[in-house]
Design a protein around this motif. Structure first.
Motif, PDB file in Angstrom:
ATOM      1  N   PRO A  15    -138.272  -7.738  37.756  1.00 19.77           N
ATOM      2  CA  PRO A  15    -138.354  -6.781  36.648  1.00 19.77           C
ATOM      3  C   PRO A  15    -138.859  -5.408  37.076  1.00 19.77           C
ATOM      4  O   PRO A  15    -139.490  -5.256  38.129  1.00 19.77           O
ATOM      5  CB  PRO A  15    -139.367  -7.442  35.712  1.00 19.77           C
ATOM      6  N   VAL A  16    -138.545  -4.433  36.261  1.00 25.11           N
ATOM      7  CA  VAL A  16    -139.063  -3.069  36.425  1.00 25.11           C
ATOM      8  C   VAL A  16    -139.827  -2.723  35.154  1.00 25.11           C
ATOM      9  O   VAL A  16    -139.266  -2.807  34.055  1.00 25.11           O
ATOM     10  CB  VAL A  16    -137.919  -2.060  36.655  1.00 25.11           C
ATOM     11  N   PHE A  17    -141.078  -2.338  35.294  1.00 25.38           N
ATOM     12  CA  PHE A  17    -141.894  -1.983  34.136  1.00 25.38           C
ATOM     13  C   PHE A  17    -141.649  -0.514  33.792  1.00 25.38           C
ATOM     14  O   PHE A  17    -141.735   0.359  34.660  1.00 25.38           O
ATOM     15  CB  PHE A  17    -143.375  -2.198  34.433  1.00 25.38           C
ATOM     16  N   GLN A  18    -141.324  -0.232  32.539  1.00 24.93           N
ATOM     17  CA  GLN A  18    -141.071   1.149  32.119  1.00 24.93           C
ATOM     18  C   GLN A  18    -142.264   1.707  31.355  1.00 24.93           C
ATOM     19  O   GLN A  18    -142.837   1.034  30.495  1.00 24.93           O
ATOM     20  CB  GLN A  18    -139.828   1.232  31.232  1.00 24.93           C
ATOM     21  N   THR A  19    -142.617   2.942  31.670  1.00 30.55           N
ATOM     22  CA  THR A  19    -143.675   3.634  30.945  1.00 30.55           C
ATOM     23  C   THR A  19    -143.213   5.052  30.637  1.00 30.55           C
ATOM     24  O   THR A  19    -142.292   5.576  31.275  1.00 30.55           O
ATOM     25  CB  THR A  19    -144.989   3.657  31.754  1.00 30.55           C
ATOM     26  N   ILE A  20    -143.823   5.666  29.630  1.00 35.31           N
ATOM     27  CA  ILE A  20    -143.504   7.043  29.248  1.00 35.31           C
ATOM     28  C   ILE A  20    -144.770   7.879  29.368  1.00 35.31           C
ATOM     29  O   ILE A  20    -145.792   7.551  28.772  1.00 35.31           O
ATOM     30  CB  ILE A  20    -142.944   7.102  27.804  1.00 35.31           C
ATOM     31  N   ILE A  21    -144.693   8.944  30.170  1.00 38.54           N
ATOM     32  CA  ILE A  21    -145.838   9.804  30.413  1.00 38.54           C
ATOM     33  C   ILE A  21    -145.992  10.795  29.263  1.00 38.54           C
ATOM     34  O   ILE A  21    -145.012  11.383  28.801  1.00 38.54           O
ATOM     35  CB  ILE A  21    -145.688  10.564  31.751  1.00 38.54           C
ATOM     36  N   CYS A  22    -147.225  10.998  28.815  1.00 36.82           N
ATOM     37  CA  CYS A  22    -147.497  11.961  27.749  1.00 36.82           C
ATOM     38  C   CYS A  22    -146.993  13.348  28.147  1.00 36.82           C
ATOM     39  O   CYS A  22    -147.230  13.806  29.254  1.00 36.82           O
ATOM     40  CB  CYS A  22    -148.997  12.017  27.469  1.00 36.82           C
ATOM     41  N   GLY A  23    -146.253  14.002  27.254  1.00 37.78           N
ATOM     42  CA  GLY A  23    -145.702  15.331  27.537  1.00 37.78           C
ATOM     43  C   GLY A  23    -144.241  15.378  27.155  1.00 37.78           C
ATOM     44  O   GLY A  23    -143.832  14.865  26.112  1.00 37.78           O
ATOM     45  N   LYS A  24    -143.411  15.959  28.008  1.00 34.64           N
ATOM     46  CA  LYS A  24    -142.010  16.199  27.674  1.00 34.64           C
ATOM     47  C   LYS A  24    -141.247  14.918  27.367  1.00 34.64           C
ATOM     48  O   LYS A  24    -140.347  14.911  26.527  1.00 34.64           O
ATOM     49  CB  LYS A  24    -141.321  16.949  28.818  1.00 34.64           C
ATOM     50  N   GLU A  25    -141.600  13.827  28.051  1.00 36.91           N
ATOM     51  CA  GLU A  25    -140.852  12.593  27.811  1.00 36.91           C
ATOM     52  C   GLU A  25    -141.117  12.060  26.406  1.00 36.91           C
ATOM     53  O   GLU A  25    -140.212  11.576  25.732  1.00 36.91           O
ATOM     54  CB  GLU A  25    -141.187  11.540  28.862  1.00 36.91           C
ATOM     55  N   VAL A  26    -142.359  12.156  25.967  1.00 36.88           N
ATOM     56  CA  VAL A  26    -142.690  11.739  24.600  1.00 36.88           C
ATOM     57  C   VAL A  26    -142.022  12.675  23.602  1.00 36.88           C
ATOM     58  O   VAL A  26    -141.437  12.242  22.605  1.00 36.88           O
ATOM     59  CB  VAL A  26    -144.218  11.728  24.387  1.00 36.88           C
ATOM     60  N   TRP A  27    -142.095  13.989  23.867  1.00 40.76           N
ATOM     61  CA  TRP A  27    -141.540  14.977  22.931  1.00 40.76           C
ATOM     62  C   TRP A  27    -140.039  14.790  22.775  1.00 40.76           C
ATOM     63  O   TRP A  27    -139.509  14.901  21.670  1.00 40.76           O
ATOM     64  CB  TRP A  27    -141.858  16.387  23.414  1.00 40.76           C
ATOM     65  N   ASN A  28    -139.343  14.501  23.863  1.00 42.86           N
ATOM     66  CA  ASN A  28    -137.895  14.292  23.778  1.00 42.86           C
ATOM     67  C   ASN A  28    -137.558  12.952  23.131  1.00 42.86           C
ATOM     68  O   ASN A  28    -136.687  12.868  22.258  1.00 42.86           O
ATOM     69  CB  ASN A  28    -137.254  14.353  25.161  1.00 42.86           C
ATOM     70  N   SER A  29    -138.234  11.896  23.580  1.00 42.68           N
ATOM     71  CA  SER A  29    -137.869  10.560  23.107  1.00 42.68           C
ATOM     72  C   SER A  29    -138.115  10.413  21.613  1.00 42.68           C
ATOM     73  O   SER A  29    -137.411   9.664  20.932  1.00 42.68           O
ATOM     74  CB  SER A  29    -138.639   9.484  23.882  1.00 42.68           C
ATOM     75  N   ALA A  30    -139.107  11.131  21.087  1.00 40.43           N
ATOM     76  CA  ALA A  30    -139.378  11.092  19.646  1.00 40.43           C
ATOM     77  C   ALA A  30    -138.631  12.209  18.926  1.00 40.43           C
ATOM     78  O   ALA A  30    -138.026  11.997  17.871  1.00 40.43           O
ATOM     79  CB  ALA A  30    -140.876  11.224  19.395  1.00 40.43           C
ATOM     80  N   GLY A  31    -138.655  13.416  19.514  1.00 37.71           N
ATOM     81  CA  GLY A  31    -138.112  14.578  18.836  1.00 37.71           C
ATOM     82  C   GLY A  31    -136.622  14.566  18.628  1.00 37.71           C
ATOM     83  O   GLY A  31    -136.126  15.010  17.592  1.00 37.71           O
ATOM     84  N   VAL A  32    -135.878  14.035  19.585  1.00 38.44           N
ATOM     85  CA  VAL A  32    -134.423  14.087  19.469  1.00 38.44           C
ATOM     86  C   VAL A  32    -133.946  13.227  18.300  1.00 38.44           C
ATOM     87  O   VAL A  32    -132.948  13.543  17.642  1.00 38.44           O
ATOM     88  CB  VAL A  32    -133.755  13.665  20.801  1.00 38.44           C
TER      89      VAL A  32
END
Length: 498
Positions: free
Chosen positions: A300-317
């Motif tokens: 398996p590969v564990f996925q994480t989202i770093i606070c900042g642009k990744e959160v803003w895009n993943s939620a904002g879009v």
């Protein structure tokens, strides 16, 4: 992907493989500490059209992946959309599902087996998962990219959502559930029935599952199975497999899936955590999650989202898509919507409109607030303004906004509780009508240069010969200085203390 064929979107492993072949995967081969170092190293690549795979995570057997959502260019290429039309592309997919959410082509399929069940821990031990600790003051390791799949115990309807989970013990997590989410409704229904709430937490899923879970509640009513949105994005019905615990279903192609249970009323401290706001979410008593089983792929590969642009895009879009779809139906002339990063990708919407009638810009402000309640600010501009260019939006604000009539303040309304200006989810919102008067007058005619190509012209563009930090005058000789009456440059201090 940069010349490669678009990968099957239901499987993160295949996505990572495709990124790698396209030169869009950064591999960190040195060992990194999951506590603070991993997030720090990832931040050096934030926003690039490349994701990052950490191959060696200290104390753990399996790698960690991040960055899938921090570049809109990468995300658009991945799902086959034009970057500037990403919101309308996603909106179209959601509307396709909304047109017939019960169609067999989009309803999830429950199958006998799937990759996520290749291995099951004999004894639950969450410490074996490479769960990172991101920010300096975070309360501990966090699962922040997992998708909850639950059936409402009263209605039987599935729901998908993304929540944050703090690792507390080998078999225990503490969860934050945003107010107004369907998961909270399911928990309330379980409490009323005197039952526990069981669900799966799926880590490392395809973008369609992520989008389904991030779709605002206003666009996905509680009586519909929003996992069908994933089916539309992936091109085939999403597959689920039954868990060991009755009533629990796992995303078949997830990397990890945890079977979980909440006892209504059992709470403990959760937080702090680096949130979408760029601030830490405060510590408060929140539900305790008991993990009953842990399944994962053989590798398996564990996925994480770093606070900042990744959160803003993943939620904002997804917020953009929801606002664009809703406001376009209510206000004629709406062309586009953008959630800028300066608004945390969550709290500020810039709406582009081709005015059809006086007052429509103000109507667009109110419609946007209704379409996406987390918004705190809405700016409406004309269709000659580039809504993705902060300077262009500021130009519209400074030259077209009439502060007397163009500012709309809405006091004490429901908003997003993570925003510190909305304690207990209540606060004020503001809208700006930065459009020209309707009908448009000559005074608001924007300057445009007539386009001429420079192709074929003899133009000499020299390379700079002086470093940008050094003045041209500093290169002059003593004779040249004397000729122009310019004194010699002051001698640098030796640093001696007199």
């Amino acid at each position: 992907m940069s010349g490669a064929t678009n990968p099957p979107l239901h499987d993160l492993s295949l996505i990572i493989e495709t990124l790698d072949k396209a030169g869009q995967l950064i591999r960190v081969r040195s060992e990194v500490d999951p506590v603070h170092q991993l997030a720090s190293v990832a931040s050096h690549f934030e926003g690039r059209a490349q994701a990052v795979l950490f191959e060696k995570v200290r104390g753990h057997e399996h790698p960690v992946f991040t960055g899938l959502y921090w570049s809109r260019a990468l995300l658009s290429e991945l799902i086959g959309a034009d970057e500037k039309k990403l919101a309308s592309h996603i909106s179209g997919k959601v509307q396709q599902w909304q047109a017939d959410p019960h169609h067999k082509a989009v309803e999830p399929l429950v199958v006998e087996s799937g990759p996520v069940r290749e291995y099951t821990q004999p004894v639950v031990d969450l410490f074996k998962l490479p769960i990172p600790t991101h920010a300096e003051r975070d309360g501990g390791p966090y699962i922040d990219a997992g998708v909850v799949v639950v059936r409402d115990p009263e209605t039987g309807v599935r729901n998908a959502s993304i929540q944050r989970f703090m690792l507390v013990d080998r078999d225990r997590l503490h969860i934050n559930i945003d107010a107004g989410r369907h998961l909270q409704m399911a928990l309330d229904h379980a409490a009323k029935r005197g039952e526990t709430l069981r669900f799966s937490l799926n880590i490392g899923v395809g973008p369609g599952v992520h989008f389904a879970a991030a779709t605002p509640a206003e666009a996905a009513p509680p009586d519909t199975d929003e996992l069908g949105i994933a089916s539309v994005f992936h091109g085939d019905p999403i597959e689920l497999v039954r868990g060991d615990v009755p009533g629990v279903e796992l995303v078949a192609h997830a990397q990890y899936s945890l079977e979980c249970e909440i006892v209504p009323g059992e709470v403990a401290d959760e937080g702090p955590f680096a949130e979408v706001t760029g601030y830490y979410a405060k510590v408060a008593p929140r539900p305790v999650v008991h993990v009953l089983a842990v399944h994962h792929r053989a590798n398996p590969v564990f996925q994480t989202i770093i606070c900042g642009k990744e959160v803003w895009n993943s939620a904002g879009v997804l917020g953009e898509a929801s606002v664009l779809a809703s406001v376009s139906k209510q206000v004629p002339g709406v062309k586009d919507v953008y959630f800028p990063h300066g608004g945390c990708g969550f709290y500020h919407a810039v709406v582009q409109i081709s005015q059809k009638r006086a007052g429509f810009a103000q109507l667009a402000v109110m419609s946007a607030f209704a379409a996406f309640p987390p918004l705190k600010m809405v700016t409406v501009v004309d269709d000659d303004v580039d809504i993705r260019n902060a300077s262009d939006v500021e130009w519209a604000l400074t030259t077209r906004l009439n502060p007397t009539t163009g500012v709309i303040i809405v006091p004490e309304v429901f908003g997003h509780g993570l925003n510190p200006t909305f304690p207990d989810y209540f606060g004020a919102k503001i809208g700006f009508n930065a459009t020209h008067p309707f009908p448009k007058t000559y005074a608001y005619e924007r300057v445009r240069l007539k386009h001429h190509s420079i192709e074929g012209l003899d133009i000499d563009v020299p390379e700079p010969v002086v470093p940008p930090t050094q003045s041209l005058v500093d290169k002059w000789t003593a004779a040249e200085r004397a000729e122009h009456g310019i004194p010699a440059p002051a001698k640098k201090s030796s640093g001696a203390v007199m």
